[in-house]
Design a protein around this motif. Sequence first.
Motif, mmCIF file in Angstrom:
data_model
loop_
_atom_site.group_PDB
_atom_site.id
_atom_site.type_symbol
_atom_site.label_atom_id
_atom_site.label_comp_id
_atom_site.label_asym_id
_atom_site.label_seq_id
_atom_site.Cartn_x
_atom_site.Cartn_y
_atom_site.Cartn_z
ATOM 1 N N ILE A 1 0.904 -1.286 -0.189
ATOM 2 C CA ILE A 1 0.132 0.093 -0.045
ATOM 3 C C ILE A 1 0.752 1.179 -0.060
ATOM 4 N N TYR A 2 0.305 2.173 -0.506
ATOM 5 C CA TYR A 2 1.142 3.657 -0.272
ATOM 6 C C TYR A 2 1.253 4.109 1.052
ATOM 7 N N ALA A 3 2.262 4.594 1.450
ATOM 8 C CA ALA A 3 2.359 4.804 2.883
ATOM 9 C C ALA A 3 1.449 6.115 3.270
ATOM 10 N N ASP A 4 1.248 7.251 2.141
ATOM 11 C CA ASP A 4 0.583 8.213 2.454
ATOM 12 C C ASP A 4 -0.974 8.283 2.503
ATOM 13 N N THR A 5 -1.490 7.068 1.792
ATOM 14 C CA THR A 5 -2.850 7.115 1.812
ATOM 15 C C THR A 5 -3.414 5.929 2.048
ATOM 16 N N SER A 6 -2.727 4.880 2.183
ATOM 17 C CA SER A 6 -2.875 3.327 2.489
ATOM 18 C C SER A 6 -3.732 2.746 1.452
ATOM 19 N N GLU A 7 -3.739 3.426 0.079
ATOM 20 C CA GLU A 7 -4.417 2.782 -0.911
ATOM 21 C C GLU A 7 -3.509 1.669 -1.413
ATOM 22 N N PRO A 8 -4.240 0.396 -2.049
ATOM 23 C CA PRO A 8 -3.183 -0.605 -2.499
ATOM 24 C C PRO A 8 -2.477 0.111 -3.804
ATOM 25 N N THR A 9 -1.352 -0.452 -4.087
ATOM 26 C CA THR A 9 -0.392 -0.092 -5.237
ATOM 27 C C THR A 9 -0.941 -0.708 -6.420
ATOM 28 N N LEU A 10 -1.431 -1.913 -6.290
ATOM 29 C CA LEU A 10 -1.911 -2.628 -7.644
ATOM 30 C C LEU A 10 -2.902 -2.105 -7.883
ATOM 31 N N GLY A 11 -3.230 -1.620 -9.119
ATOM 32 C CA GLY A 11 -4.375 -1.074 -9.920
ATOM 33 C C GLY A 11 -4.409 0.570 -9.514
ATOM 34 N N ASN A 12 -3.620 1.157 -8.866
ATOM 35 C CA ASN A 12 -3.378 2.522 -8.465
ATOM 36 C C ASN A 12 -2.274 3.009 -8.977
ATOM 37 N N ARG A 13 -2.039 3.366 -10.322
ATOM 38 C CA ARG A 13 -0.800 3.728 -10.827
ATOM 39 C C ARG A 13 -0.849 5.263 -10.606
ATOM 40 N N ARG A 14 0.446 5.793 -10.105
ATOM 41 C CA ARG A 14 0.649 7.348 -9.950
ATOM 42 C C ARG A 14 1.670 7.645 -10.602
ATOM 43 N N PRO A 15 1.728 8.895 -11.005
ATOM 44 C CA PRO A 15 2.774 9.768 -11.926
ATOM 45 C C PRO A 15 4.098 9.379 -10.818
ATOM 46 N N CYS A 16 5.260 9.612 -11.492
ATOM 47 C CA CYS A 16 6.599 9.366 -11.045
ATOM 48 C C CYS A 16 6.449 10.083 -9.520
ATOM 49 N N GLY A 17 7.041 9.560 -8.548
ATOM 50 C CA GLY A 17 7.199 10.283 -7.235
ATOM 51 C C GLY A 17 8.196 11.272 -7.467
ATOM 52 N N HIS A 18 9.176 11.242 -8.363
ATOM 53 C CA HIS A 18 10.444 11.989 -8.563
ATOM 54 C C HIS A 18 10.083 13.421 -9.452
ATOM 55 N N CYS A 19 9.595 13.015 -10.549
ATOM 56 C CA CYS A 19 9.646 14.080 -11.648
ATOM 57 C C CYS A 19 8.050 14.474 -11.738
ATOM 58 N N GLY A 20 7.034 13.717 -11.419
ATOM 59 C CA GLY A 20 5.723 14.099 -11.416
ATOM 60 C C GLY A 20 5.053 13.791 -12.815
ATOM 61 N N LYS A 21 5.984 13.228 -13.683
ATOM 62 C CA LYS A 21 5.149 12.717 -15.035
ATOM 63 C C LYS A 21 4.401 11.565 -14.926
ATOM 64 N N PRO A 22 3.299 11.443 -15.458
ATOM 65 C CA PRO A 22 2.519 10.188 -15.787
ATOM 66 C C PRO A 22 3.298 9.483 -16.612
ATOM 67 N N ASP A 23 2.974 7.948 -16.843
ATOM 68 C CA ASP A 23 3.445 7.203 -17.787
ATOM 69 C C ASP A 23 3.013 7.589 -19.160
ATOM 70 N N THR A 24 3.377 7.394 -20.167
ATOM 71 C CA THR A 24 3.173 7.627 -21.391
ATOM 72 C C THR A 24 2.002 6.607 -21.915
ATOM 73 N N PRO A 25 1.274 6.788 -22.812
ATOM 74 C CA PRO A 25 0.084 5.861 -23.285
ATOM 75 C C PRO A 25 0.616 4.591 -23.499
ATOM 76 N N GLU A 26 1.847 4.300 -23.888
ATOM 77 C CA GLU A 26 2.455 2.932 -24.055
ATOM 78 C C GLU A 26 2.798 2.212 -22.695
ATOM 79 N N GLY A 27 2.903 2.935 -21.881
ATOM 80 C CA GLY A 27 3.390 2.433 -20.385
ATOM 81 C C GLY A 27 4.649 2.940 -20.050
#
Length: 138
Positions: free
Chosen positions: A22-48
Motif C-alpha cells: 500500500i502507499y504509505a501516505d494514503t494506504s491505497e493498494p499499489t496494485l491498480g492505482n498507478r501514480r505519476p513518478c514520485g520524483h519528476c511528477g510525470k505520468p506514464d506515456t500511453p504505451e506505459g
Amino acid sequence: MNTTSNWRGHPITWDYTGERWIYADTSEPTLGNRRPCGHCGKPDTPEGHDGCLGSLPGVMNACCGHGCKGLAYVQYPNGRRLAGTRALREIRRLQKSRTGKKPLLPIPAAPRALQPWIAAGLWLALVAAGFGIYCLVS
C-alpha cells in the motif's frame, strides 16, 4: 515489524492484514492505482513507459530510477544491461539520438532461442538482489 519499500518514487508499506503493498501516505493498494513518478511528477506515456523517458530506440525495457540512481536500468534485446549512473548516461544518449542530434548505432539482437533465458536471467537477478516484482513493472 514494518516492511517498507519504494514504488516509482513513492514510499510503500506491506499491509500484513490485507497481504498487499500500500502507499504509505494514503494506504491505497499499489496494485491498480498507478501514480505519476514520485520524483519528476510525470505520468506514464500511453504505451506505459516512464514519462520522463518516453520510447527509447532499440531498448527492450528501461527505468529512470524515480529519483534513485541505483535503480535506473536499460536493457537491450540482446541481453546487454546497464544500471545506475551508466544507465542514466545511456538514457540521455538515446534521448539525444531520438531527436536527431546524434546517430543511433544499431545493437545486434541475441539469437531468438536465447531471448527467453536472457529475460528470465534479468528477473532472477532482480529478485535475488531483493528488488522483487516492483522494479520489474516500472
